[in-house]
Write a protein that holds these residues in place. Structure first.
Motif, PDB file in Angstrom:
ATOM      1  N   GLY A  89     -58.179  11.948  61.003  1.00 17.56           N
ATOM      2  CA  GLY A  89     -57.459  12.641  60.134  1.00 17.56           C
ATOM      3  C   GLY A  89     -55.751  12.953  60.040  1.00 17.56           C
ATOM      4  N   LYS A  90     -55.598  11.432  61.032  1.00 15.16           N
ATOM      5  CA  LYS A  90     -53.756  12.822  61.418  1.00 15.16           C
ATOM      6  C   LYS A  90     -53.436  11.051  60.023  1.00 15.16           C
ATOM      7  CE  LYS A  90     -54.830  14.443  65.017  1.00 15.16           C
ATOM      8  NZ  LYS A  90     -55.048  16.091  64.970  1.00 15.16           N
ATOM      9  N   HIS A  91     -52.309  11.695  59.057  1.00 14.00           N
ATOM     10  CA  HIS A  91     -51.573  11.278  58.846  1.00 14.00           C
ATOM     11  C   HIS A  91     -50.162  10.501  59.796  1.00 14.00           C
ATOM     12  CE1 HIS A  91     -52.185  13.009  55.498  1.00 14.00           C
ATOM     13  NE2 HIS A  91     -52.050  14.915  55.918  1.00 14.00           N
ATOM     14  N   ILE A  92     -49.967   8.961  59.595  1.00 13.09           N
ATOM     15  CA  ILE A  92     -49.272   7.929  59.951  1.00 13.09           C
ATOM     16  C   ILE A  92     -48.376   7.337  59.191  1.00 13.09           C
ATOM     17  CG2 ILE A  92     -49.954   5.520  61.106  1.00 13.09           C
ATOM     18  CD1 ILE A  92     -53.081   6.409  60.253  1.00 13.09           C
ATOM     19  N   LEU A  93     -47.491   7.597  60.443  1.00 13.29           N
ATOM     20  CA  LEU A  93     -45.594   6.810  60.335  1.00 13.29           C
ATOM     21  C   LEU A  93     -45.820   5.613  61.203  1.00 13.29           C
ATOM     22  CD1 LEU A  93     -42.292   6.950  59.321  1.00 13.29           C
ATOM     23  CD2 LEU A  93     -42.266   8.534  60.275  1.00 13.29           C
ATOM     24  N   LEU A  94     -45.777   4.676  60.322  1.00 13.13           N
ATOM     25  CA  LEU A  94     -45.834   3.279  61.467  1.00 13.13           C
ATOM     26  C   LEU A  94     -44.905   2.072  61.941  1.00 13.13           C
ATOM     27  CD1 LEU A  94     -47.477   1.949  62.937  1.00 13.13           C
ATOM     28  CD2 LEU A  94     -48.242   0.429  59.942  1.00 13.13           C
ATOM     29  N   GLU A  95     -43.987   2.824  62.705  1.00  7.85           N
ATOM     30  CA  GLU A  95     -42.813   1.528  62.677  1.00  7.85           C
ATOM     31  C   GLU A  95     -43.031   0.402  62.411  1.00  7.85           C
ATOM     32  OE1 GLU A  95     -40.470   0.304  63.822  1.00  7.85           O
ATOM     33  OE2 GLU A  95     -39.005   1.597  63.946  1.00  7.85           O
ATOM     34  N   LYS A  96     -42.130  -0.703  61.509  1.00  3.78           N
ATOM     35  CA  LYS A  96     -42.750  -1.745  61.133  1.00  3.78           C
ATOM     36  C   LYS A  96     -43.061  -2.990  62.572  1.00  3.78           C
ATOM     37  CE  LYS A  96     -38.944  -4.192  62.967  1.00  3.78           C
ATOM     38  NZ  LYS A  96     -38.757  -5.179  63.599  1.00  3.78           N
ATOM     39  N   PRO A  97     -43.622  -4.304  62.004  1.00  2.00           N
ATOM     40  CA  PRO A  97     -44.289  -4.542  61.184  1.00  2.00           C
ATOM     41  C   PRO A  97     -45.376  -4.004  60.999  1.00  2.00           C
ATOM     42  CG  PRO A  97     -44.361  -6.217  62.741  1.00  2.00           C
ATOM     43  CD  PRO A  97     -43.780  -5.538  63.008  1.00  2.00           C
ATOM     44  N   LEU A  98     -46.767  -3.683  59.640  1.00  4.76           N
ATOM     45  CA  LEU A  98     -47.307  -3.665  59.948  1.00  4.76           C
ATOM     46  C   LEU A  98     -48.737  -4.218  60.951  1.00  4.76           C
ATOM     47  CD1 LEU A  98     -48.575  -3.568  55.757  1.00  4.76           C
ATOM     48  CD2 LEU A  98     -47.838  -1.537  57.270  1.00  4.76           C
ATOM     49  N   GLU A  99     -48.678  -5.377  61.208  1.00  3.80           N
ATOM     50  CA  GLU A  99     -49.561  -6.266  61.866  1.00  3.80           C
ATOM     51  C   GLU A  99     -48.949  -7.911  62.150  1.00  3.80           C
ATOM     52  OE1 GLU A  99     -51.366  -7.102  64.013  1.00  3.80           O
ATOM     53  OE2 GLU A  99     -52.842  -4.713  64.765  1.00  3.80           O
ATOM     54  N   ILE A 100     -49.712  -7.933  63.007  1.00  5.24           N
ATOM     55  CA  ILE A 100     -49.710  -9.743  63.430  1.00  5.24           C
ATOM     56  C   ILE A 100     -49.649 -10.465  62.173  1.00  5.24           C
ATOM     57  CG2 ILE A 100     -48.840  -8.910  66.064  1.00  5.24           C
ATOM     58  CD1 ILE A 100     -51.911 -10.271  65.990  1.00  5.24           C
ATOM     59  N   THR A 101     -50.076 -10.298  61.561  1.00  2.00           N
ATOM     60  CA  THR A 101     -50.886 -11.076  60.221  1.00  2.00           C
ATOM     61  C   THR A 101     -51.186 -10.143  59.614  1.00  2.00           C
ATOM     62  OG1 THR A 101     -53.482 -11.347  60.837  1.00  2.00           O
ATOM     63  CG2 THR A 101     -52.515 -12.808  62.473  1.00  2.00           C
ATOM     64  N   LEU A 102     -50.747 -11.376  58.128  1.00  2.00           N
ATOM     65  CA  LEU A 102     -51.021 -10.904  56.574  1.00  2.00           C
ATOM     66  C   LEU A 102     -52.843  -9.743  56.523  1.00  2.00           C
ATOM     67  CD1 LEU A 102     -50.028  -9.744  54.180  1.00  2.00           C
ATOM     68  CD2 LEU A 102     -50.792 -12.164  53.671  1.00  2.00           C
ATOM     69  N   GLU A 103     -53.654 -10.694  56.984  1.00  2.00           N
ATOM     70  CA  GLU A 103     -54.743 -10.307  57.065  1.00  2.00           C
ATOM     71  C   GLU A 103     -54.801  -8.546  57.461  1.00  2.00           C
ATOM     72  OE1 GLU A 103     -58.734  -9.234  55.980  1.00  2.00           O
ATOM     73  OE2 GLU A 103     -57.635 -10.978  55.067  1.00  2.00           O
ATOM     74  N   ARG A 104     -54.651  -8.826  58.841  1.00  2.00           N
ATOM     75  CA  ARG A 104     -54.636  -7.533  59.619  1.00  2.00           C
ATOM     76  C   ARG A 104     -53.671  -6.364  58.594  1.00  2.00           C
ATOM     77  NH1 ARG A 104     -56.365  -7.757  64.619  1.00  2.00           N
ATOM     78  NH2 ARG A 104     -55.211  -6.191  66.215  1.00  2.00           N
ATOM     79  N   ALA A 105     -52.774  -7.067  58.355  1.00  2.00           N
ATOM     80  CA  ALA A 105     -52.202  -5.457  57.531  1.00  2.00           C
ATOM     81  C   ALA A 105     -52.691  -4.867  56.343  1.00  2.00           C
ATOM     82  CB  ALA A 105     -50.678  -6.254  57.000  1.00  2.00           C
TER      83      ALA A 105
END
Length: 340
Positions: A89-105
């Motif tokens: 239940g934590k809000h998330i501020l994430l460094e770019k990129p989202l992930e390593i593939t579009l599907e995982r993103a």
């Protein structure tokens, strides 16, 4: 006003501008705990900042007093950490990129949406004064209809940068210059001109570097209304040059370069703005940039939590530039035009 309590996960190179931003906003945000899997990094971070550290990420996820987590770890770890944070239940501020593939993103964004937690992404170029000024001009309709939208990133990274384990690999970083450096300039282009609908392109590893992924990429893009543009990105341009963005409209042309915005309208009027700094980490030191744009990202995210709104760069919004980068790399592999 209640202070937002934050947990930091990842204490490598990326933490520095965030730490300075947290110090600036200490009346609004309190660091409850910081974690790195490396004990030496934890100890050094505690000595440098005085903030408490944790010996596990689970401590942060399990602390009910922590409102949000900042995930500053390598890209290939993001999905799992977001799943754990969202589950807590934590809000998330994430460094770019989202992930390593579009599907995982996509999976990452959907995870946060299902859990009904805020997901913000650190794409700080949108918060530069020149970017905000140009956005205002475009939203007012002063440039007219889009004719062309182009962006160029000419960075320099020495071979020693890519000699670090995992740098420029598909397994850890998901790619090279487009996903690691170019994502900022391309995200700004998408946010101002819209997402292209079709691309053709090339991507390669130049003779300058020994690395797995691309350090040189070019693409031609077509927007929904038929407008055209060009994209270029490299980390082989010694000694590194400021990023460049150009948007041509039916009523004028806007260019961002060297921390300056210059707009020339067809009727002879003009407009200017400046960031106050040309340093954006384009050279051999990737961290050679001011932190105020990171601070703006953090402040917007904390405000979004309090106001119950989406952050300006949400996970869903950040997916747009991932779609563009994925299409460029697909076009480079296939040799055909690819839909975005």
């Amino acid at each position: 006003m209640a202070v937002t309590r934050v947990g930091l996960i990842g204490l490598g190179m990326a933490v520095e501008p965030h730490a300075r931003s947290l110090l600036d906003l200490k009346d609004e945000v309190e660091v409850a705990a910081a974690y790195s899997p490396t004990p030496q990094r934890r100890d050094a971070f505690h000595l440098r900042t005085g903030w408490p550290v944790a010996d596990s990420a689970e401590f942060i996820f399990g602390d009910p007093s922590i409102d949000m987590v900042m995930i500053l770890t390598p890209p290939n770890t993001h999905l799992e950490l977001v799943e754990r944070a969202a589950g807590a239940g934590k809000h998330i501020l994430l460094e770019k990129p989202l992930e390593i593939t579009l599907e995982r993103a996509k999976r990452l964004v959907e995870t946060a949406e299902r859990a009904k937690v805020k997901l913000g992404v650190v794409l700080q170029h949108r918060f530069r004064p020149v970017s905000l000024a140009l956005r205002g001009i475009i939203e007012e309709g002063r440039l007219g209809a889009l004719v062309s939208g182009s962006a160029r990133l000419s960075n320099w990274r020495p071979q020693s940068y890519y000699d670090e384990p995992g740098r420029g690999t598909y397994a850890r970083d998901g790619g090279g210059v487009l996903l690691t450096q170019g994502i900022h300039t391309l995200d700004l282009l998408v946010s101002l001109a819209g997402l292209p609908v079709e691309v053709s392109g090339y991507a390669t590893t130049s003779p300058v570097h020994a690395m797995e992924a691309e350090d040189l990429a070019f693409a031609a893009v077509r927007f929904e209304n038929g407008a055209l543009g060009a994209i270029g990105a490299t980390t082989s341009a010694y000694p590194g040059f400021p990023d460049f963005l150009e948007i041509i409209g039916t009523n004028g042309t806007a260019r961002i370069e060297s921390g300056r915005l210059a707009v020339q309208f067809n009727d002879g009027e003009s407009a200017e703005a400046t960031d106050g700094s040309e340093s954006i980490g384009a050279g051999s030191d990737p961290m050679a940039f001011p932190h105020q744009h990171h601070r703006a990202v953090l402040q917007d995210f904390v405000s979004a939590i309090r106001e119950g709104r989406e952050p300006k760069v949400s996970g869903r919004e950040a997916l747009k530039v991932h779609r563009l980068i994925d299409a460029i790399l697909r076009a480079a592999r296939s040799g055909r035009r690819e839909s975005v």
